[in-house]
Enzyme design. Sequence first.
Site, PDB file in Angstrom:
ATOM      1  N   ARG A   1       0.900  -1.048   0.082  1.00  0.00           N
ATOM      2  CA  ARG A   1       0.080  -0.035   0.155  1.00  0.00           C
ATOM      3  C   ARG A   1       0.863   1.083  -0.122  1.00  0.00           C
ATOM      4  O   ARG A   1       0.551   2.275  -0.634  1.00  0.00           O
ATOM      5  CB  ARG A   1      -1.009   0.103   1.150  1.00  0.00           C
ATOM      6  CG  ARG A   1      -1.630   1.384   1.485  1.00  0.00           C
ATOM      7  CD  ARG A   1      -2.718   1.300   2.435  1.00  0.00           C
ATOM      8  NE  ARG A   1      -3.277   2.457   2.600  1.00  0.00           N
ATOM      9  CZ  ARG A   1      -4.205   2.703   3.894  1.00  0.00           C
ATOM     10  NH1 ARG A   1      -4.743   1.686   4.636  1.00  0.00           N
ATOM     11  NH2 ARG A   1      -4.642   3.705   4.040  1.00  0.00           N
TER      12      ARG A   1
ATOM     13  N   ASN B   1     -10.579  -4.100  -0.622  1.00  0.00           N
ATOM     14  CA  ASN B   1     -10.433  -3.137  -1.488  1.00  0.00           C
ATOM     15  C   ASN B   1      -9.581  -3.554  -2.656  1.00  0.00           C
ATOM     16  O   ASN B   1      -8.762  -4.028  -2.952  1.00  0.00           O
ATOM     17  CB  ASN B   1      -9.889  -1.808  -0.780  1.00  0.00           C
ATOM     18  CG  ASN B   1     -10.847  -0.859  -0.172  1.00  0.00           C
ATOM     19  OD1 ASN B   1     -12.166  -0.840  -0.672  1.00  0.00           O
ATOM     20  ND2 ASN B   1     -10.729  -0.512   1.224  1.00  0.00           N
TER      21      ASN B   1
ATOM     22  N   CYS C   1     -18.930  -1.592   1.896  1.00  0.00           N
ATOM     23  CA  CYS C   1     -18.138  -0.636   2.274  1.00  0.00           C
ATOM     24  C   CYS C   1     -18.753   0.397   3.347  1.00  0.00           C
ATOM     25  O   CYS C   1     -20.030   0.285   3.552  1.00  0.00           O
ATOM     26  CB  CYS C   1     -17.972   0.465   1.177  1.00  0.00           C
ATOM     27  SG  CYS C   1     -16.871   1.822   1.254  1.00  0.00           S
TER      28      CYS C   1
ATOM     29  N   HIS D   1     -16.738   4.143  -3.243  1.00  0.00           N
ATOM     30  CA  HIS D   1     -15.847   5.219  -3.160  1.00  0.00           C
ATOM     31  C   HIS D   1     -16.121   6.324  -4.448  1.00  0.00           C
ATOM     32  O   HIS D   1     -15.437   7.424  -4.341  1.00  0.00           O
ATOM     33  CB  HIS D   1     -14.308   4.779  -3.027  1.00  0.00           C
ATOM     34  CG  HIS D   1     -13.933   4.007  -1.792  1.00  0.00           C
ATOM     35  ND1 HIS D   1     -12.816   3.615  -1.400  1.00  0.00           N
ATOM     36  CD2 HIS D   1     -14.722   3.720  -1.006  1.00  0.00           C
ATOM     37  CE1 HIS D   1     -12.676   3.105  -0.330  1.00  0.00           C
ATOM     38  NE2 HIS D   1     -14.113   2.957   0.192  1.00  0.00           N
TER      39      HIS D   1
ATOM     40  N   TYR E   1     -14.307  10.323  -0.451  1.00  0.00           N
ATOM     41  CA  TYR E   1     -13.718  10.035  -1.793  1.00  0.00           C
ATOM     42  C   TYR E   1     -13.579  11.113  -2.858  1.00  0.00           C
ATOM     43  O   TYR E   1     -12.869  11.175  -3.738  1.00  0.00           O
ATOM     44  CB  TYR E   1     -13.682   8.637  -2.064  1.00  0.00           C
ATOM     45  CG  TYR E   1     -12.972   7.759  -1.028  1.00  0.00           C
ATOM     46  CD1 TYR E   1     -11.575   7.285  -1.213  1.00  0.00           C
ATOM     47  CD2 TYR E   1     -13.494   7.067   0.200  1.00  0.00           C
ATOM     48  CE1 TYR E   1     -11.148   6.468  -0.383  1.00  0.00           C
ATOM     49  CE2 TYR E   1     -13.119   6.454   0.923  1.00  0.00           C
ATOM     50  CZ  TYR E   1     -11.580   5.890   0.779  1.00  0.00           C
ATOM     51  OH  TYR E   1     -11.223   5.254   1.704  1.00  0.00           O
TER      52      TYR E   1
HETATM   53  C1  G6P Z   1     -12.298   4.005   4.739  1.00  0.00           C
HETATM   54  C2  G6P Z   1     -12.676   3.146   3.339  1.00  0.00           C
HETATM   55  C3  G6P Z   1     -12.087   2.002   3.389  1.00  0.00           C
HETATM   56  C4  G6P Z   1     -10.681   2.097   3.612  1.00  0.00           C
HETATM   57  C5  G6P Z   1     -10.340   2.650   4.807  1.00  0.00           C
HETATM   58  C6  G6P Z   1      -8.959   2.954   5.156  1.00  0.00           C
HETATM   59  O1  G6P Z   1     -13.018   3.507   5.728  1.00  0.00           O
HETATM   60  O2  G6P Z   1     -13.919   3.159   3.164  1.00  0.00           O
HETATM   61  O3  G6P Z   1     -12.513   1.299   2.255  1.00  0.00           O
HETATM   62  O4  G6P Z   1     -10.165   0.850   3.571  1.00  0.00           O
HETATM   63  O5  G6P Z   1     -11.074   3.869   4.836  1.00  0.00           O
HETATM   64  O6  G6P Z   1      -8.526   3.337   6.317  1.00  0.00           O
HETATM   65  P1  G6P Z   1      -7.133   3.432   6.846  1.00  0.00           P
HETATM   66  O7  G6P Z   1      -7.100   3.592   8.327  1.00  0.00           O
HETATM   67  O8  G6P Z   1      -6.386   1.851   6.526  1.00  0.00           O
HETATM   68  O9  G6P Z   1      -6.426   4.603   6.067  1.00  0.00           O
END
Ligand code: G6P
Length: 434
Positions: free
Chosen positions: A95, A149, A170, A200, A253
């Site tokens: 990531r 995701n 989601c 998103h 988003y």
């Molecule tokens: C949001 C999105 C999720 C994503 C997450 C990331 O909730 O809807 O799809 O995975 O944020 O959060 P993070 O704490 O991993 O940055």
Amino acid sequence: MSGLKIAVIGGGSSYTPELIDGIIKRSSELPVESIWLVDIQAGKEKLDIIGDLTKRMIKRAKLDIKVYTTLNRREAIKYADFVITQFRVGGLKARSLDEKLPLKYDVIGQETTGPGGFAKALRTIPVILDICNDIEELASNAWLINFTNPAGIITEAVLKHTNVKTIGLCNVPITMKNNISKILDANSNNIKIDFLGLNHMVYGNKVYLKGRDVTNKVLDIISEGESFTMRNIPDLKWDSKLIKSLEMIPCPYHKYYYMTDEILKEEKENSDTIGTRAKQVMDIEKKLFERYKESNLDTKPKELEKRGGSYYSDAAISLISAIYNDKDEIHTVNVKNEGAISNLSEDIVVEINCLINKSGAKPISVGRMSNRIKGLVEVVKSYELLTVESAVFGDYNKGVLGLSTNPLVPSFTVAKKIFDDIILANKYYLPQFK
Ligand code: G6P
């Protein structure tokens, strides 16, 4: 169904206590017999920590649910009633590359959106299809609830290329609903939002409070600068003119698309200082797992709220309960459009309000999608469809074309450079492009 078997793929995720909390909260309506937490060898240490915490949480709740941790996915899937997927191929390290790499070309780097989401989809699609093979063979009646995701693209791939009964989920719609309840100072049970769009990329078309249309009030409050975001997305204020011209509520988003320059600037600054979101999440996770190890911890700790995925257990377990209990409830999920948005293709996956019961999710018809948003939605969907084909068939050309179609990528030339960098950085995870 009675005495449910639930398999969680990616069980060692730091989010799992959320899920367990959801199962505990709904134990009176959802008779879970066993929870199978599955992970891969590299995630074994985390899996063991999560397994122990899960057992403590179940014990505290005085529930008779068996908890298994395993590296054997097939054993976990066999005869499961629900399979929940929440895994991250390549972990946070991958990531972090997704978020950094595009910045070199002045393009946004994000976990699920733009080139970052593209890379994640390419890594994930072959794995989810493999999991679906197992489900078809070992648990053909199971429901797959996918969080992995980019959830919309992954659901699109599964529904196009397998026969598994799948619903993509989601936490964005539920988070928007909770945020809107807060700004209206209302109980979220009294709020209803007509959602439509893509994962998103979902819009709140109309907001009702106890049946009264309060959309304009919400639009006014957001355009006056009210904070309306999620933990993982910069809290930049919306331009009031944008909100007024959309006449709908964008999801957090959408900032990547409508405020690209501002977000890119912030991402570049962060990358040189506090680090990408992946880097921040690594720090949060380290502390979280230290906390999870504490033998007297037997509930979901408050610290988990620092992650973007809060409320996702509510979304997931209430969805599972609505299916199991044949509730005819409305949930916002990712399924095939099937004409619900009349001027979009029937067989594409959309995020939309659906009626949920034991037959699954039936999208509720909303008529035509407004021209104010349709162009952007369709362009992003084209990118998603090309990405799925590229991932499934290892088709490089479709991948570049898809990426260049994404509104966050300025040209085919830049798309090609980014894709080449992605392949190089992800060699191990992208065997389809060898
Ligand atoms: C949001 C999105 C999720 C994503 C997450 C990331 O909730 O809807 O799809 O995975 O944020 O959060 P993070 O704490 O991993 O940055």
